[in-house]
Design a protein around this motif. Structure first.
Motif, short mmCIF file in Angstrom:
data_model
loop_
_atom_site.label_atom_id
_atom_site.label_comp_id
_atom_site.label_asym_id
_atom_site.label_seq_id
_atom_site.Cartn_x
_atom_site.Cartn_y
_atom_site.Cartn_z
N TYR A 127 3.16 4.26 11.85
CA TYR A 127 4.35 3.66 11.24
C TYR A 127 4.05 3.16 9.84
O TYR A 127 4.81 3.39 8.89
N ARG A 128 2.90 2.49 9.68
CA ARG A 128 2.55 1.98 8.36
C ARG A 128 2.32 3.12 7.38
O ARG A 128 2.64 3.01 6.19
N LEU A 129 1.76 4.22 7.85
CA LEU A 129 1.58 5.37 6.97
C LEU A 129 2.92 5.93 6.50
O LEU A 129 3.11 6.22 5.32
N LEU A 130 3.88 6.04 7.42
CA LEU A 130 5.20 6.54 7.04
C LEU A 130 5.87 5.59 6.05
O LEU A 130 6.51 6.04 5.08
N LEU A 131 5.75 4.29 6.29
CA LEU A 131 6.38 3.32 5.39
C LEU A 131 5.82 3.43 3.98
O LEU A 131 6.55 3.31 3.00
N GLN A 187 4.36 2.28 -4.92
CA GLN A 187 3.82 1.81 -3.65
C GLN A 187 3.35 2.95 -2.75
O GLN A 187 2.71 2.71 -1.72
N ARG A 188 3.67 4.19 -3.10
CA ARG A 188 3.31 5.33 -2.26
C ARG A 188 1.86 5.74 -2.46
O ARG A 188 1.18 5.24 -3.35
N PHE A 189 1.43 6.68 -1.63
CA PHE A 189 0.13 7.29 -1.87
C PHE A 189 0.17 7.96 -3.24
O PHE A 189 1.15 8.61 -3.60
N GLY A 190 -0.91 7.81 -3.98
CA GLY A 190 -0.92 8.32 -5.35
C GLY A 190 -1.10 9.82 -5.45
O GLY A 190 -0.89 10.39 -6.52
#
Length: 738
Positions: free
Chosen positions: A380-384, A393-396
């Motif tokens: 869930y935290r990965l999807l968020l 705030q996303r993966f770079g």
């Protein structure tokens, strides 16, 4: 509007073909063509550099240690962790549609996006005509028919699908060994934007070479009356799309069925390197979704490159799909982080049903609505993070997301079958020490000294200096670091840890505040958490570690730290949850095993605590400590609390089989016989078992205890201790006349 045909749903199907209640797409007839709902967005104004998305907020972001690309070598689907069903190759002829027609709910104007070709009052909609909104001509009929030969070498067999830019045809390439190829045409011949997109594909897509991306062979033109249409010639991928897999599951059973979580993650892990490859050569995919990924045998292929564009392209129309496309697209140009967003959205769609095109167009449901998200918190935290509305705030990068998804994958797989799936972290070292061995609750300062630490960034100017430090004295280390020739981020972080090691929290905080890190660098909250632990402030430490967990959901270190903080705060439920997540996945974190056992014992779950301690591998240096702790956990209670004869006998056999030094054997034997003696005295006679050679009767146990007390007396370090142990032996020995 018509009623939703799904069982148990009282919603209605809107003009776009989705239910306004359950949010799912209406089941389509088996003969309907595969359609794409990609829409075009007007080109955005030029943003700042694509590697640094603009944002109005400055929350935590990740500091990626990786580049945008990884080796193009194809990995095993499922990564050797889970088995993914093989999709057999399909006979190309079976893919040809008997009656190629674009469903009415998929007909949109290619210029303004308005709905066109829709039926009214029971009459079917027109497949050709003009848009009522902008007057642009539309034509959804195939331009090629079976038997047509394009460019003198490609013989058309028929339509196989309809994509965002038009019909897709199967053909034979008579110039190259009659190989099967696909011709992708335009939405309609009068669309200048679509023609421009196709011309763009001709310029750069032929250079794309990756085993998980469909190959572009050629670009040709074909005369249709007075107009000329361009076609892209690409390899035929004869498998099954992820979208069709989900549709098949829903056709055969539950109307809300999705892919198994491990299978969906395995697919995503396989395709992320392909996106990273595109980003590494300056391209963005723009329209990732389950429709555009096909599995054939054990390989995935990313298809439909019609929306691919250069990251600095300010003029071409932007294509994407509502519900998948990042919310900033249109205001800003697409970038690698907008592709990350689409991957996160697609992964969510693959794994649980939700109204992703309307109610949750730019958000995700919560754990109350989707239990899967509550069961797998790291997922869930990965999807968020992947689908955060703030691009910063996303993966770079796709690579960064892949690294964290790999950790989540291992955790999910271990949860589902109970088998550990250890992996090597790219961000953290292993535990520096093991904490909480043989203790009720470890000291917080001990935890701070034991937790993993971030790996040193080799690109940091101070990395070489740190590698050359050889002192074992913390005080000497502090002096060297304070006088270092450069006060880089890594030097500051090491200095802060040195202050933590001597318990100087204020100096550690001051040092961290002076570190010139990039905004949101996760290493700062990690070190602030260590400093808070050293100051015996578990709640504050946990807040810092939770921030790191949000950024790095696939790492074990934040979960281990949160578990320790929860235990220190007396929250044994959370301690159990996070220690369990770490230990179940990776048996190298021995601290997690002892912590989980303590949490279970605190909740009265003695037998599970014993099982956890017994699961410490015999290759661990703490194996004997775990075995002794398991014996104590099994027998360290009274008869009234549930201690049984079987517990005592099993513990005796376990202890007898351990290779212990004389001191530990004597103490463990004494403790076990004390438990057995109390058990015998606390209940009726009649036990027939033996423990360490002693029958479970009072006199035998007294003789055994006398023996071990006298053995301990001979090992005593002081005269006073020796006398006390001899007195114990004399008191416990059986009463005799001699």
């Amino acid at each position: 509007m018509t009623s939703c045909p799904r069982s148990g749903c009282d919603g209605s199907i809107d003009d776009d073909g989705f239910c306004d209640t359950c949010g799912l797409e209406a089941p389509s007839p088996a003969t309907a063509a595969t359609a794409s709902s990609s829409v075009r967005t007007s080109s955005a104004s030029k943003p700042t550099a694509w590697s640094t998305p603009t944002s109005s907020s400055s929350g935590p972001t990740s500091r990626s240690r990786r580049g945008a690309t990884r080796s193009t070598r194809r990995g095993l689907l499922g990564r050797g962790i889970v088995d993914v069903p093989i999709v057999p190759k399909r006979d190309p002829r079976e893919a040809v549609l008997e009656n190629p027609e674009v469903p009415e709910n998929k007909r949109f104007c290619s210029k303004c996006g308005a709905k066109v070709g829709r039926g009214r009052e029971g009459r079917p909609g027109r497949v050709t005509g003009f848009c009522a909104k902008c007057g642009h001509h539309f034509d959804f009929t195939p331009k090629l028919k079976a038997g047509d030969v394009v460019a003198g070498q490609y013989e058309v067999l028929g339509c196989i699908a309809h994509g965002g830019l038009g019909w897709i045809y199967l053909a034979l390439d008579h110039a190259v060994a009659d190989r099967w190829v696909v011709l992708k045409g335009l939405l309609d011949t009068g669309d200048a934007d679509a023609m421009a997109a196709a011309m763009a594909e001709r310029r750069f897509l032929a250079q794309v070479e990756h085993p998980n991306i469909v190959r572009i062979f050629n670009f040709v033109e074909h005369q249709h009356g007075e107009s000329t249409t361009g076609y892209i010639v690409m390899e035929y991928v004869g498998g099954e799309s992820i979208k069709d897999m989900i549709k098949q599951l829903r056709t055969n059973g539950d109307q809300t069925a999705c892919l198994p979580l491990t299978q969906a993650i395995a697919y995503t892990l396989e395709i992320l390197p392909a996106l990273g490859y595109l980003h590494g050569i300056g391209l963005v995919y723009c329209d990732f979704k389950p429709d555009n990924v096909i599995q054939v045998e054990e390989q995935l292929k990313l298809i439909d490159l019609g929306a691919v564009r250069h990251v600095d392209d300010e003029d071409s129309p932007i294509y994407g799909t509502a519900g998948y496309q990042a919310p900033e697209v249109g205001k800003e140009l697409p970038s690698p982080v907008t592709d990350v967003y689409t991957v996160g959205r697609a992964l969510a769609v693959m794994t649980f049903p939700f109204d992703f095109h309307a109610t949750y167009k730019n958000s995700l449901p919560g754990t109350a609505e989707q239990p899967l998200l509550g069961e797998f918190e790291s997922y869930y935290r990965l999807l968020l993070r992947a689908t955060h509305n703030d691009p910063a705030q996303r993966f770079g990068s796709a690579e960064e997301m892949r690294d964290q998804l790999e950790g989540v994958f291992r955790e999910v797989a271990a949860t589902e079958d109970g088998q550990p799936r250890p992996g090597i972290s790219v961000e953290f070292t292993a535990e520096r020490r093991t904490f909480g061995i043989g203790k009720k609750t470890p000291e917080m300062a001990e935890i701070a000294m034991s937790l993993p630490i971030p790996r040193i960034d080799a690109a940091d100017p101070g990395a070489g200096f740190l590698a050359g430090i050889a002192t074992d004295s913390t005080e000497e280390l502090i002096k060297e670091l304070k006088t270092a020739p450069m006060q880089s981020v890594e030097v500051k972080l090491r200095l802060a840890r040195a202050y933590v090691e001597i318990g100087d929290e204020m100096a550690a905080k001051k040092t961290l505040n002076s570190a010139k890190c990039e905004p949101g660098d996760w290493r700062l909250p990690w070190h602030r958490g260590l400093a808070a632990l050293a100051a015996h402030n578990a709640p504050q430490a946990r807040m810092s570690f939770e921030t790191v967990y949000d950024i790095l959901p696939g790492e074990a270190a934040p979960k281990l730290a949160i578990a320790a903080c929860a235990e220190a705060s007396g929250d044994m439920a959370d301690a159990d949850r996070y220690y369990r997540a770490v230990w179940r996945t990776d048996r190298s974190y021995i601290s997690a095993a002892f912590g989980l056992a303590r949490a279970l014992l605190a909740k009265g779950e003695r037998h599970e605590a014993v099982d956890v301690l017994n699961s410490v591998p015999d290759t661990s240096s703490h194996y004997l400590a775990a075995q002794l702790a398991a014996i104590k956990a099994r027998t360290g209670i009274s008869r009234s609390d549930g201690l049984t004869e079987q517990d005592l006998v099993v513990a005796g056999g376990q202890l007898a089989g351990l290779e212990l030094d004389d001191a530990r054997r004597a103490q463990a034997s004494r403790d076990l016989l004390e438990s057995a003696y109390s058990w015998v005295r606390g209940g009726p006679r009649g036990a027939s078992g033996t423990v360490l050679g002693c029958r479970l009767v009072e006199d035998d146990l007294r003789r055994g205890l006398e023996k071990w007390y006298r053995t301990l007396a001979r090992q005593a370090a002081t005269r006073r201790e020796r006398i006390a142990l001899v007195d114990h032996a004399n008191r416990i020995r059986p009463k005799t006349w001699i």
